[in-house]
Design a protein around this motif. Structure first.
Motif, PDB file in Angstrom:
ATOM      1  N   ASP A 113      51.858  12.564  10.878  1.00 31.70           N
ATOM      2  CA  ASP A 113      52.857  11.728  10.201  1.00 31.70           C
ATOM      3  C   ASP A 113      53.388  10.642  11.121  1.00 31.70           C
ATOM      4  O   ASP A 113      53.559   9.483  10.704  1.00 31.70           O
ATOM      5  N   GLN A 114      53.637  10.991  12.387  1.00 32.96           N
ATOM      6  CA  GLN A 114      54.176  10.005  13.321  1.00 32.96           C
ATOM      7  C   GLN A 114      53.164   8.909  13.626  1.00 32.96           C
ATOM      8  O   GLN A 114      53.501   7.719  13.693  1.00 32.96           O
ATOM      9  N   LEU A 115      51.906   9.287  13.811  1.00 33.07           N
ATOM     10  CA  LEU A 115      50.875   8.286  14.086  1.00 33.07           C
ATOM     11  C   LEU A 115      50.698   7.338  12.900  1.00 33.07           C
ATOM     12  O   LEU A 115      50.511   6.123  13.082  1.00 33.07           O
ATOM     13  N   ILE A 116      50.792   7.873  11.694  1.00 36.57           N
ATOM     14  CA  ILE A 116      50.680   7.013  10.513  1.00 36.57           C
ATOM     15  C   ILE A 116      51.893   6.103  10.403  1.00 36.57           C
ATOM     16  O   ILE A 116      51.768   4.918  10.056  1.00 36.57           O
ATOM     17  N   GLU A 117      53.082   6.631  10.707  1.00 33.96           N
ATOM     18  CA  GLU A 117      54.281   5.793  10.714  1.00 33.96           C
ATOM     19  C   GLU A 117      54.114   4.634  11.688  1.00 33.96           C
ATOM     20  O   GLU A 117      54.481   3.495  11.389  1.00 33.96           O
ATOM     21  N   ASP A 118      53.579   4.921  12.854  1.00 37.06           N
ATOM     22  CA  ASP A 118      53.368   3.873  13.853  1.00 37.06           C
ATOM     23  C   ASP A 118      52.366   2.837  13.357  1.00 37.06           C
ATOM     24  O   ASP A 118      52.529   1.630  13.601  1.00 37.06           O
ATOM     25  N   MET A 119      51.337   3.281  12.658  1.00 37.24           N
ATOM     26  CA  MET A 119      50.372   2.342  12.087  1.00 37.24           C
ATOM     27  C   MET A 119      51.033   1.449  11.055  1.00 37.24           C
ATOM     28  O   MET A 119      50.861   0.221  11.050  1.00 37.24           O
ATOM     29  N   LEU A 120      51.801   2.058  10.154  1.00 38.73           N
ATOM     30  CA  LEU A 120      52.431   1.308   9.070  1.00 38.73           C
ATOM     31  C   LEU A 120      53.505   0.353   9.569  1.00 38.73           C
ATOM     32  O   LEU A 120      53.899  -0.586   8.854  1.00 38.73           O
ATOM     33  N   ALA A 121      53.996   0.579  10.782  1.00 40.03           N
ATOM     34  CA  ALA A 121      55.008  -0.313  11.350  1.00 40.03           C
ATOM     35  C   ALA A 121      54.400  -1.636  11.805  1.00 40.03           C
ATOM     36  O   ALA A 121      55.125  -2.580  12.129  1.00 40.03           O
ATOM     37  N   THR A 122      53.061  -1.703  11.837  1.00 40.21           N
ATOM     38  CA  THR A 122      52.381  -2.951  12.188  1.00 40.21           C
ATOM     39  C   THR A 122      51.939  -3.659  10.910  1.00 40.21           C
ATOM     40  O   THR A 122      51.966  -3.094   9.820  1.00 40.21           O
ATOM     41  N   ASP A 123      51.516  -4.885  11.070  1.00 39.38           N
ATOM     42  CA  ASP A 123      51.024  -5.651   9.922  1.00 39.38           C
ATOM     43  C   ASP A 123      49.533  -5.429   9.672  1.00 39.38           C
ATOM     44  O   ASP A 123      48.997  -5.887   8.665  1.00 39.38           O
ATOM     45  N   VAL A 129      40.472   4.272  15.447  1.00 42.28           N
ATOM     46  CA  VAL A 129      40.094   5.175  16.538  1.00 42.28           C
ATOM     47  C   VAL A 129      41.237   5.298  17.532  1.00 42.28           C
ATOM     48  O   VAL A 129      41.680   6.392  17.880  1.00 42.28           O
ATOM     49  N   GLN A 130      41.732   4.150  18.002  1.00 45.62           N
ATOM     50  CA  GLN A 130      42.785   4.168  19.018  1.00 45.62           C
ATOM     51  C   GLN A 130      44.153   4.508  18.450  1.00 45.62           C
ATOM     52  O   GLN A 130      44.988   5.104  19.137  1.00 45.62           O
ATOM     53  N   ALA A 131      44.397   4.139  17.195  1.00 50.15           N
ATOM     54  CA  ALA A 131      45.723   4.352  16.609  1.00 50.15           C
ATOM     55  C   ALA A 131      45.899   5.745  16.015  1.00 50.15           C
ATOM     56  O   ALA A 131      47.035   6.232  15.911  1.00 50.15           O
ATOM     57  N   PHE A 132      44.803   6.404  15.663  1.00 47.29           N
ATOM     58  CA  PHE A 132      44.940   7.653  14.916  1.00 47.29           C
ATOM     59  C   PHE A 132      43.906   8.720  15.312  1.00 47.29           C
ATOM     60  O   PHE A 132      44.275   9.824  15.719  1.00 47.29           O
ATOM     61  N   ALA A 133      42.633   8.397  15.199  1.00 48.76           N
ATOM     62  CA  ALA A 133      41.585   9.416  15.334  1.00 48.76           C
ATOM     63  C   ALA A 133      41.538  10.035  16.725  1.00 48.76           C
ATOM     64  O   ALA A 133      41.317  11.245  16.863  1.00 48.76           O
ATOM     65  N   LEU A 386      37.076   1.268  14.629  1.00 46.84           N
ATOM     66  CA  LEU A 386      37.074   1.261  13.172  1.00 46.84           C
ATOM     67  C   LEU A 386      38.248   0.417  12.693  1.00 46.84           C
ATOM     68  O   LEU A 386      39.340   0.921  12.433  1.00 46.84           O
ATOM     69  N   PRO A 387      38.037  -0.901  12.585  1.00 42.39           N
ATOM     70  CA  PRO A 387      39.123  -1.780  12.149  1.00 42.39           C
ATOM     71  C   PRO A 387      39.445  -1.522  10.666  1.00 42.39           C
ATOM     72  O   PRO A 387      38.568  -1.579   9.804  1.00 42.39           O
ATOM     73  N   VAL A 388      40.702  -1.204  10.385  1.00 41.88           N
ATOM     74  CA  VAL A 388      41.138  -0.944   9.005  1.00 41.88           C
ATOM     75  C   VAL A 388      42.421  -1.717   8.723  1.00 41.88           C
ATOM     76  O   VAL A 388      43.156  -2.118   9.636  1.00 41.88           O
TER      77      VAL A 388
END
Length: 390
Positions: A113-123, A129-133, A386-388
């Motif tokens: 949940d925290q890693l996804i929150e950090d992702m969603l805080a960006t545009d 890979v680096q942000a989550f996996a 993996l750019p998403v």
């Protein structure tokens, strides 16, 4: 064997052709040796559970090219036979049992949940890979082992050298030496400052002379590398496979039955089978199987990626079907050497896939499939980036 670039999730065409020809054939390694290549599911399970087959990497005939440097592998008890294999494995079995792993699920959910929150805080876009996996299983295995996550860059760099097919023997040896030296230091710390973690337990065993410090450090390398590399690659590659199969992704997002996530993880493990060097063994005695005789001293490679695509075991094996009962796959191996950490990997993947697409239902590739850098040079398959976006 080279993959078909247009079908990056499928086994190499040469492997599939070998499977079509029969369950056993010969392949030539770079040192000129010609071990048996086992391509069918039934024969793989039979051999992996046969006591006449050895996992001992030091035995003559073991199918590793002499110039690979792999006989100095740090991978501890997985390259040993019983009784020593069983003795060492038992020392670290308890933390990976299903009940213990399930007790960790809330903590893994917090990390996801925290890693996804950090992702969603960006545009966006972000590199999944680096942000989550990669950070998710790295955080989990660090907490389980008692390894400071602050050192993750160090052990990830060295673990990459160990699983990169293009790394030289010297690079592998240096990576092993650095990891073992680091873990020796951690063991000394745990002797004086024990906690509730695997390394503290191993440190206590060394003090009781149940285990040498060298063996403890080698076991630590195995658990540290295997505990994050395989799961990280599986998270990223599985996410890509789902994005490339929108019908199956829609099913995962819309069906409310929680059992579907469990089923989806098993099917993705079968479909992708990310350990692509096969399960290597050497025969201790002559073995008759499927009309062939494997002689004592001959090497054997079980191509589990092909076994998991065997139509006799999995109807329409090249189709990704999240509703398939794929629990009998051999992605974790089979027999006494099957993956110790499979309950943890399953739980992590269930949380990752079950949360990622629910929290970010519009997740999509920020590039095209042909531009995704696949790990064709790795013994563990996956993607480097993996750019998403969403």
């Amino acid at each position: 064997m080279t993959r078909e670039s247009r079908c990056p999730f499928d086994p190499p065409p040469a492997g599939s052709a070998a499977q079509d020809a029969g369950p056993l054939t010969r392949v030539e390694l770079s040192d000129g040796s010609t071990p048996w290549f086992v391509t069918r599911y039934a024969e793989q399970r039979a051999l992996l559970s046969d006591p006449r087959i050895s996992a001992d990497v030091t035995r003559p005939g073991y199918p590793i090219p002499a110039n690979s440097g792999s006989t100095s592998s740090p991978f501890s008890f997985i390259l040993m036979d019983d009784p020593e294999h069983a003795r060492l494995r038992r020392m670290v079995t308890a933390p990976f049992m299903v009940k213990r792993v399930e007790a960790m699920r809330p903590r893994v959910q917090e990390i996801v949940d925290q890693l996804i929150e950090d992702m969603l805080a960006t545009d966006g876009p972000v590199d999944l890979v680096q942000a989550f996996a990669l950070p998710m299983p790295s955080l989990v295995i660090c907490e389980l082992l008692g390894v400071p996550y602050a050192d993750h860059s160090f052990f990830q760099r060295n673990s990459n050298a160990l699983i990169n097919r293009q790394a030289s023997p010297q690079q592998r040896r240096q990576a092993v030496e650095e990891l073992v030296g680091y873990l020796h230091g951690l063991l000394e710390t745990k002797k004086n400052q024990p906690a509730e973690d695997i390394f503290s337990d191993l440190a206590q065993r060394t003090q009781k002379n149940e285990l040498s410090s060298h063996d403890a450090a080698m076991m630590g390398v195995l658990l540290l590398v295997a505990g994050h590399e395989t799961t990280a690659n599986m998270i990223a590659l599985g996410t890509l496979a789902l994005l490339e199969h929108p019908d199956q992704l829609k099913r995962l997002q819309e069906e409310e039955d929680p059992k579907l996530v469990v089923s989806a993880v098993e099917e993705l493990l079968r479909y992708l089978t990310i350990t692509h060097d096969g399960r290597k063994r050497v025969a201790l005695e002559d073995i008759e199987i499927s009309g062939h005789t494997i002689r004592a001293g001959e090497g054997v490679i079980m191509a589990t990626d092909l076994g998991n695509r065997d139509p006799e075991a999995f109807p329409k094996p090249d189709a990704l079907d999240l509703g398939r009962d794929a629990r009998h796959h051999v992605a974790f191996g089979f027999g006494v050497h099957q993956c110790l950490g499979q309950p943890l990997a399953r739980m992590e993947l269930q949380v990752a896939y079950g949360t990622l697409f629910r929290r970010i239902p519009t997740l999509r590739l920020a590039t095209t499939l042909d531009k995704v850098p696949f790990k064709h040079d790795g013994s563990v398959y996956g993607v480097y980036e993996l750019p998403v976006t969403w």
